[in-house]
Design a protein around this motif. Structure first.
Motif, mmCIF file in Angstrom:
data_model
loop_
_atom_site.group_PDB
_atom_site.id
_atom_site.type_symbol
_atom_site.label_atom_id
_atom_site.label_comp_id
_atom_site.label_asym_id
_atom_site.label_seq_id
_atom_site.Cartn_x
_atom_site.Cartn_y
_atom_site.Cartn_z
ATOM 1 N N GLU A 12 1.226 -1.133 0.183
ATOM 2 C CA GLU A 12 0.060 -0.056 -0.188
ATOM 3 C C GLU A 12 1.034 1.456 0.108
ATOM 4 O O GLU A 12 0.582 2.283 -0.867
ATOM 5 C CB GLU A 12 -1.130 -0.083 1.129
ATOM 6 C CG GLU A 12 -2.407 -0.805 1.298
ATOM 7 C CD GLU A 12 -3.396 -1.172 2.497
ATOM 8 O OE1 GLU A 12 -3.369 0.632 2.944
ATOM 9 O OE2 GLU A 12 -3.616 -2.448 2.379
ATOM 10 N N THR A 13 2.211 1.290 0.565
ATOM 11 C CA THR A 13 2.942 2.311 0.729
ATOM 12 C C THR A 13 3.208 2.365 -0.674
ATOM 13 O O THR A 13 3.339 3.428 -1.381
ATOM 14 C CB THR A 13 4.366 1.439 1.975
ATOM 15 O OG1 THR A 13 3.453 1.892 3.212
ATOM 16 C CG2 THR A 13 5.238 3.042 1.581
ATOM 17 N N THR A 14 3.845 1.507 -1.811
ATOM 18 C CA THR A 14 4.363 1.599 -2.935
ATOM 19 C C THR A 14 3.308 2.193 -3.713
ATOM 20 O O THR A 14 3.459 2.857 -4.288
ATOM 21 C CB THR A 14 5.045 0.136 -2.855
ATOM 22 O OG1 THR A 14 6.103 -0.113 -2.370
ATOM 23 C CG2 THR A 14 5.604 0.383 -4.537
ATOM 24 N N ALA A 15 2.112 1.974 -3.369
ATOM 25 C CA ALA A 15 1.453 2.490 -4.281
ATOM 26 C C ALA A 15 0.794 3.526 -3.913
ATOM 27 O O ALA A 15 0.718 4.474 -5.102
ATOM 28 C CB ALA A 15 -0.069 1.336 -3.986
ATOM 29 N N ALA A 33 1.392 6.348 -7.165
ATOM 30 C CA ALA A 33 0.460 7.485 -7.312
ATOM 31 C C ALA A 33 0.718 9.120 -6.602
ATOM 32 O O ALA A 33 0.437 9.771 -8.273
ATOM 33 C CB ALA A 33 -1.239 6.918 -6.870
ATOM 34 N N PHE A 34 1.241 9.195 -5.946
ATOM 35 C CA PHE A 34 1.421 10.537 -6.000
ATOM 36 C C PHE A 34 2.609 10.692 -6.458
ATOM 37 O O PHE A 34 2.496 12.002 -6.670
ATOM 38 C CB PHE A 34 2.488 10.770 -4.091
ATOM 39 C CG PHE A 34 2.966 12.204 -3.685
ATOM 40 C CD1 PHE A 34 1.483 13.074 -2.904
ATOM 41 C CD2 PHE A 34 4.200 12.556 -4.159
ATOM 42 C CE1 PHE A 34 1.815 14.021 -2.631
ATOM 43 C CE2 PHE A 34 4.309 13.748 -4.180
ATOM 44 C CZ PHE A 34 3.017 14.655 -3.105
ATOM 45 N N SER A 35 2.986 10.166 -7.042
ATOM 46 C CA SER A 35 4.581 11.140 -7.917
ATOM 47 C C SER A 35 4.064 10.961 -9.803
ATOM 48 O O SER A 35 4.404 12.346 -9.524
ATOM 49 C CB SER A 35 6.293 10.159 -8.196
ATOM 50 O OG SER A 35 4.926 9.023 -8.297
ATOM 51 N N ALA A 36 3.222 10.088 -9.471
ATOM 52 C CA ALA A 36 2.546 10.773 -10.702
ATOM 53 C C ALA A 36 1.423 11.528 -11.058
ATOM 54 O O ALA A 36 1.891 12.394 -12.054
ATOM 55 C CB ALA A 36 1.747 9.500 -11.669
ATOM 56 N N ASN A 37 1.132 11.731 -9.795
ATOM 57 C CA ASN A 37 -0.242 13.137 -9.575
ATOM 58 C C ASN A 37 0.696 14.186 -9.907
ATOM 59 O O ASN A 37 -0.003 14.959 -10.666
ATOM 60 C CB ASN A 37 -1.430 12.890 -8.801
ATOM 61 C CG ASN A 37 -2.153 11.710 -9.239
ATOM 62 O OD1 ASN A 37 -2.326 10.883 -10.101
ATOM 63 N ND2 ASN A 37 -2.632 11.593 -8.676
ATOM 64 N N SER A 69 9.956 11.381 -8.750
ATOM 65 C CA SER A 69 10.650 10.457 -9.615
ATOM 66 C C SER A 69 10.359 9.439 -8.758
ATOM 67 O O SER A 69 10.255 7.921 -9.344
ATOM 68 C CB SER A 69 12.304 10.177 -9.673
ATOM 69 O OG SER A 69 12.564 10.385 -8.249
ATOM 70 N N GLY A 70 9.127 9.425 -7.792
ATOM 71 C CA GLY A 70 8.589 8.539 -6.834
ATOM 72 C C GLY A 70 9.714 7.656 -5.965
ATOM 73 O O GLY A 70 9.174 6.558 -5.354
ATOM 74 N N PRO A 118 -4.380 17.397 0.464
ATOM 75 C CA PRO A 118 -3.832 16.174 0.673
ATOM 76 C C PRO A 118 -3.702 14.870 -0.065
ATOM 77 O O PRO A 118 -3.025 14.382 -0.994
ATOM 78 C CB PRO A 118 -3.484 15.917 1.741
ATOM 79 C CG PRO A 118 -3.465 17.344 2.416
ATOM 80 C CD PRO A 118 -4.581 17.826 1.711
ATOM 81 N N GLU A 119 -5.478 14.428 0.148
ATOM 82 C CA GLU A 119 -5.565 12.473 -0.221
ATOM 83 C C GLU A 119 -5.944 12.972 -1.475
ATOM 84 O O GLU A 119 -5.644 11.450 -2.351
ATOM 85 C CB GLU A 119 -6.884 12.418 0.512
ATOM 86 C CG GLU A 119 -6.580 11.960 1.790
ATOM 87 C CD GLU A 119 -5.112 10.607 2.082
ATOM 88 O OE1 GLU A 119 -5.820 10.070 1.499
ATOM 89 O OE2 GLU A 119 -4.273 11.140 3.215
ATOM 90 N N VAL A 120 -6.873 13.875 -2.251
ATOM 91 C CA VAL A 120 -6.092 14.134 -3.865
ATOM 92 C C VAL A 120 -5.780 13.524 -4.412
ATOM 93 O O VAL A 120 -5.306 13.085 -5.479
ATOM 94 C CB VAL A 120 -7.163 15.050 -4.150
ATOM 95 C CG1 VAL A 120 -7.049 15.423 -5.894
ATOM 96 C CG2 VAL A 120 -8.309 15.540 -3.463
ATOM 97 N N LEU A 121 -4.531 13.962 -4.482
ATOM 98 C CA LEU A 121 -2.902 13.976 -4.499
ATOM 99 C C LEU A 121 -2.416 12.385 -4.786
ATOM 100 O O LEU A 121 -1.692 11.893 -5.164
ATOM 101 C CB LEU A 121 -1.746 14.481 -4.182
ATOM 102 C CG LEU A 121 -1.606 15.747 -4.267
ATOM 103 C CD1 LEU A 121 -0.532 16.851 -3.120
ATOM 104 C CD2 LEU A 121 -1.705 16.485 -5.263
ATOM 105 N N PHE A 122 -3.278 11.384 -3.700
ATOM 106 C CA PHE A 122 -2.759 10.235 -4.125
ATOM 107 C C PHE A 122 -4.087 9.154 -4.298
ATOM 108 O O PHE A 122 -3.957 7.891 -4.762
ATOM 109 C CB PHE A 122 -2.597 9.907 -2.069
ATOM 110 C CG PHE A 122 -1.363 10.151 -1.321
ATOM 111 C CD1 PHE A 122 -0.380 9.026 -1.142
ATOM 112 C CD2 PHE A 122 -1.737 11.225 -0.886
ATOM 113 C CE1 PHE A 122 0.652 10.103 -0.800
ATOM 114 C CE2 PHE A 122 -0.856 11.928 -0.322
ATOM 115 C CZ PHE A 122 0.679 10.883 -0.368
#
Length: 277
Positions: A6-9, A13-17, A47-48, A68-72
């Motif tokens: 879940e942490t990896t996901a 998601a954060f880096s892509a957004n 870069s994630g 903040p949660e929208v960014l994930f």
């Protein structure tokens, strides 16, 4: 502590957004100066490789006018939201003096569980454009700072070629839960001439999540007549709207089996649309 997968996901998601937002902003150096984060460190976020601290996440979210949660959110859903220009429209709307005055008056109380309302819905109502047709639109409520925002999309097929889209309307606005009621106010951003208003109430007796209510729309010109009609929100899932959900919006026959029974019963067997004679 979250499981590793879940942490990896969340990190991916954060880096892509964040990359998507930065691509549309223009200059990463400008963003770094504005948010006060070192460029080298910011590149690791892009870069994630690293997830920002909770403090830096809030700073970045505030800069882009998001919670903040929208960014994930899942990148596909996030891109659909950005592609619709929903962020820019809502950000500009919130800066208007009249809106700021209104929001100061009706700011969401800390006692309200905003998470109870956020997510994706199918929205059903009789169409004000296509006689005796039920309009299914894609509707989403999401948290943005101390407020709930919503956006929804209507799509009307052509009479001559149902596979072709004749009209698309996009609405953006604010959602206010008050005393077990949900008030919505929004404006349409394609023609830019219509405001709509709605009030909904949750249906507690159903195992499924429905909100029944009334919506009204008033345009700046009489080319689109003002209207008032019953409407239903049918909860589907958490998160933001996907492209697939946006593309599923259309007009349906009154007895179409894809319309939930509860929605059809509330809307009635005949259009209750109120329009000028």
């Amino acid at each position: 502590m979250l499981p590793q997968h879940e942490t990896t996901a969340r990190l991916a998601a954060f880096s892509a957004n964040l990359r998507l937002l930065c691509d549309r902003q223009g200059s990463i150096s400008h963003i770094c100066r504005k948010v006060g984060i070192n460029r080298q460190q910011f590149n690791k976020y892009l870069s994630g490789k690293h997830l920002p601290s909770s403090g830096n996440i809030r700073i970045i979210a505030n800069f882009f006018g998001l919670s903040p949660e929208v960014l994930f959110s899942e990148p596909e859903h996030f891109r659909a939201l950005v592609d619709g220009n929903f962020f820019d429209v809502l950000d500009n709307l919130r800066r208007a003096p009249q809106v700021l005055s209104f929001l100061d008056t009706v700011a969401v109380s800390s006692k309200v569980d905003m998470g109870e309302y956020v997510g994706c819905y199918d929205r059903y109502q009789y169409s004000s454009i296509y006689s005796r047709k039920i309009l299914r639109s894609a509707f989403c409520i999401f948290q943005n700072g101390d407020f709930l925002n919503h956006y929804y999309v209507e799509r009307f097929p052509s009479y001559d070629n149902p596979k072709k889209t004749e009209y698309i309307f996009k609405y953006h606005g604010f959602t206010f839960p008050v005393e077990d009621r949900v008030f919505c106010i929004d404006f349409e951003s394609v023609q830019r001439n219509e405001f709509t208003f709605g009030i909904f109430s949750s249906v507690q007796r159903s195992a499924k999540r429905f909100m029944f209510g009334i919506v009204s729309g008033v345009a700046a010109t009489m080319f689109r007549q003002p209207f008032s009609t019953r409407a239903v929100l049918h909860y589907r899932r958490p998160g933001l709207l996907s492209r697939e959900e946006l593309q599923s919006t259309t007009t349906l026959d009154m007895n179409d089996n894809s319309i939930p029974r509860e929605a059809r019963e509330y809307l009635g067997e005949a259009p209750d649309m109120i329009k000028p004679s």
